[in-house]
Design a protein around this motif. Sequence first.
Motif, PDB file in Angstrom:
ATOM      1  N   LEU A 125       0.829  -1.202   0.000  1.00 35.23           N
ATOM      2  CA  LEU A 125       0.000   0.000   0.000  1.00 35.23           C
ATOM      3  C   LEU A 125       0.863   1.252   0.000  1.00 35.23           C
ATOM      4  O   LEU A 125       0.667   2.162  -0.811  1.00 35.23           O
ATOM      5  CB  LEU A 125      -0.927  -0.001   1.216  1.00 35.23           C
ATOM      6  N   HIS A 126       1.846   1.303   0.907  1.00 38.87           N
ATOM      7  CA  HIS A 126       2.710   2.473   1.031  1.00 38.87           C
ATOM      8  C   HIS A 126       4.108   2.246   0.459  1.00 38.87           C
ATOM      9  O   HIS A 126       4.749   3.187   0.010  1.00 38.87           O
ATOM     10  CB  HIS A 126       2.853   2.865   2.510  1.00 38.87           C
ATOM     11  N   TYR A 127       4.580   1.027   0.538  1.00 37.24           N
ATOM     12  CA  TYR A 127       5.924   0.723   0.048  1.00 37.24           C
ATOM     13  C   TYR A 127       5.936  -0.692  -0.509  1.00 37.24           C
ATOM     14  O   TYR A 127       5.001  -1.467  -0.318  1.00 37.24           O
ATOM     15  CB  TYR A 127       6.974   0.870   1.155  1.00 37.24           C
ATOM     16  N   ARG A 128       7.018  -0.999  -1.185  1.00 42.22           N
ATOM     17  CA  ARG A 128       7.203  -2.351  -1.724  1.00 42.22           C
ATOM     18  C   ARG A 128       8.686  -2.659  -1.698  1.00 42.22           C
ATOM     19  O   ARG A 128       9.508  -1.839  -2.085  1.00 42.22           O
ATOM     20  CB  ARG A 128       6.693  -2.414  -3.156  1.00 42.22           C
ATOM     21  N   ARG A 129       9.006  -3.834  -1.234  1.00 45.49           N
ATOM     22  CA  ARG A 129      10.404  -4.278  -1.275  1.00 45.49           C
ATOM     23  C   ARG A 129      10.703  -4.776  -2.681  1.00 45.49           C
ATOM     24  O   ARG A 129      10.015  -5.641  -3.194  1.00 45.49           O
ATOM     25  CB  ARG A 129      10.657  -5.377  -0.262  1.00 45.49           C
ATOM     26  N   ILE A 130      11.739  -4.193  -3.258  1.00 44.74           N
ATOM     27  CA  ILE A 130      12.197  -4.647  -4.560  1.00 44.74           C
ATOM     28  C   ILE A 130      13.341  -5.607  -4.257  1.00 44.74           C
ATOM     29  O   ILE A 130      13.550  -5.948  -3.105  1.00 44.74           O
ATOM     30  CB  ILE A 130      12.646  -3.444  -5.421  1.00 44.74           C
ATOM     31  N   ASP A 131      14.119  -5.969  -5.223  1.00 48.26           N
ATOM     32  CA  ASP A 131      15.222  -6.905  -4.991  1.00 48.26           C
ATOM     33  C   ASP A 131      15.906  -6.647  -3.656  1.00 48.26           C
ATOM     34  O   ASP A 131      15.634  -5.668  -2.979  1.00 48.26           O
ATOM     35  CB  ASP A 131      16.224  -6.826  -6.150  1.00 48.26           C
ATOM     36  N   SER A 132      16.765  -7.524  -3.276  1.00 48.12           N
ATOM     37  CA  SER A 132      17.377  -7.451  -1.945  1.00 48.12           C
ATOM     38  C   SER A 132      18.001  -6.086  -1.676  1.00 48.12           C
ATOM     39  O   SER A 132      18.834  -5.607  -2.422  1.00 48.12           O
ATOM     40  CB  SER A 132      18.440  -8.534  -1.797  1.00 48.12           C
ATOM     41  N   GLY A 133      17.544  -5.474  -0.606  1.00 47.62           N
ATOM     42  CA  GLY A 133      18.154  -4.239  -0.157  1.00 47.62           C
ATOM     43  C   GLY A 133      17.575  -2.959  -0.724  1.00 47.62           C
ATOM     44  O   GLY A 133      18.064  -1.883  -0.408  1.00 47.62           O
ATOM     45  N   ARG A 134      16.530  -3.037  -1.532  1.00 47.65           N
ATOM     46  CA  ARG A 134      15.927  -1.814  -2.085  1.00 47.65           C
ATOM     47  C   ARG A 134      14.469  -1.734  -1.697  1.00 47.65           C
ATOM     48  O   ARG A 134      13.780  -2.730  -1.597  1.00 47.65           O
ATOM     49  CB  ARG A 134      16.069  -1.778  -3.600  1.00 47.65           C
ATOM     50  N   LEU A 135      14.034  -0.497  -1.486  1.00 47.28           N
ATOM     51  CA  LEU A 135      12.689  -0.232  -1.038  1.00 47.28           C
ATOM     52  C   LEU A 135      12.073   0.833  -1.935  1.00 47.28           C
ATOM     53  O   LEU A 135      12.657   1.900  -2.117  1.00 47.28           O
ATOM     54  CB  LEU A 135      12.759   0.273   0.411  1.00 47.28           C
ATOM     55  N   ALA A 136      10.903   0.527  -2.504  1.00 43.06           N
ATOM     56  CA  ALA A 136      10.165   1.505  -3.308  1.00 43.06           C
ATOM     57  C   ALA A 136       9.119   2.148  -2.408  1.00 43.06           C
ATOM     58  O   ALA A 136       8.315   1.452  -1.783  1.00 43.06           O
ATOM     59  CB  ALA A 136       9.498   0.825  -4.497  1.00 43.06           C
ATOM     60  N   VAL A 137       9.134   3.466  -2.320  1.00 47.15           N
ATOM     61  CA  VAL A 137       8.244   4.199  -1.412  1.00 47.15           C
ATOM     62  C   VAL A 137       7.380   5.145  -2.231  1.00 47.15           C
ATOM     63  O   VAL A 137       7.900   5.954  -2.997  1.00 47.15           O
ATOM     64  CB  VAL A 137       9.085   4.997  -0.380  1.00 47.15           C
ATOM     65  N   ALA A 161      20.369  -0.458   3.060  1.00 48.03           N
ATOM     66  CA  ALA A 161      21.625  -0.511   3.822  1.00 48.03           C
ATOM     67  C   ALA A 161      22.305   0.859   3.848  1.00 48.03           C
ATOM     68  O   ALA A 161      22.762   1.323   4.906  1.00 48.03           O
ATOM     69  CB  ALA A 161      22.559  -1.555   3.227  1.00 48.03           C
ATOM     70  N   LYS A 162      22.371   1.519   2.703  1.00 50.12           N
ATOM     71  CA  LYS A 162      22.993   2.843   2.650  1.00 50.12           C
ATOM     72  C   LYS A 162      22.158   3.875   3.409  1.00 50.12           C
ATOM     73  O   LYS A 162      22.699   4.790   4.025  1.00 50.12           O
ATOM     74  CB  LYS A 162      23.186   3.291   1.197  1.00 50.12           C
ATOM     75  N   ALA A 163      20.823   3.723   3.360  1.00 52.05           N
ATOM     76  CA  ALA A 163      19.952   4.646   4.085  1.00 52.05           C
ATOM     77  C   ALA A 163      20.143   4.495   5.587  1.00 52.05           C
ATOM     78  O   ALA A 163      20.198   5.487   6.315  1.00 52.05           O
ATOM     79  CB  ALA A 163      18.493   4.407   3.700  1.00 52.05           C
ATOM     80  N   GLN A 164      20.261   3.260   6.059  1.00 51.48           N
ATOM     81  CA  GLN A 164      20.498   3.042   7.483  1.00 51.48           C
ATOM     82  C   GLN A 164      21.838   3.629   7.903  1.00 51.48           C
ATOM     83  O   GLN A 164      21.957   4.237   8.962  1.00 51.48           O
ATOM     84  CB  GLN A 164      20.449   1.551   7.802  1.00 51.48           C
ATOM     85  N   GLU A 165      22.835   3.466   7.069  1.00 54.14           N
ATOM     86  CA  GLU A 165      24.148   4.046   7.339  1.00 54.14           C
ATOM     87  C   GLU A 165      24.072   5.573   7.334  1.00 54.14           C
ATOM     88  O   GLU A 165      24.677   6.240   8.173  1.00 54.14           O
ATOM     89  CB  GLU A 165      25.130   3.552   6.275  1.00 54.14           C
TER      90      GLU A 165
END
Length: 169
Positions: free
Chosen positions: A81-93, A154-158
Motif C-alpha cells: 500500500l505504502h511501500y514495496r520491497r524490490i530486490d534485496s536491499g531496495r525499497l520503493a516508497v 543498507a545505505k539509508a540506514q548508514e
Amino acid sequence: MNDALNIPFPTSEERSALVLEFQKVTARIVRAGLISQVSATRLVRGIHRAGSVADETRHALPKLILELLLAVDDSTLQEGLHYRRIDSGRLAVHLESIATRLYRAQRTTLTAKEMRRLMRFGWAHFRDVVVEKSKRVCFGEEDDRRRAVILNVAKAQEFVGMKPAVPSR
C-alpha cells in the motif's frame, strides 16, 4: 551521463570557500562597472539565503529517511500500500500515500510535495541512498503502478546512523 549530475554535497568549509570566491569575483565585476553595488549585494545575499536553505534541507533529509525506515519496521506503513520491497536491499516508497499516513501517525508534518523536494535533493547529492527519484513500480496488481522513490536500505540506514538489528538467539 547520470554520474555527471551526481554532485556530492560540499562540506561547510568548501561552501565557505566558494562563497568567498564568489564575493571576490562580484567585487571585481562591480569595480569594472558591469553591475551596480546594489545588484552585487543582492546576489551575495541570495547566495547566503540559498546556503541556509541547503543546510536545512541537508538536515531534514536524514530525519525523513529515518522516519520512513522506522515506520516500515514498526508496521506504521503497510507493504503493498505504502511501500514495496524490490530486490534485496531496495525499497520503493510511494510518497503521496505515505505523507498522509505519517502525518496521521504524528511522525512528520511534511507534505508529499516537501517530501518529493527532499528526495530530489537526496537523489542529486546522495545517489547511493536515494537510487531513483521517480520510477514506476507495481505495488500490487498489474494495474496498480505508481511513481515511487527507490531507497537503498543498507545505505539509508548508514546515512541516518541506524545500526542493523542484532539477531536474537
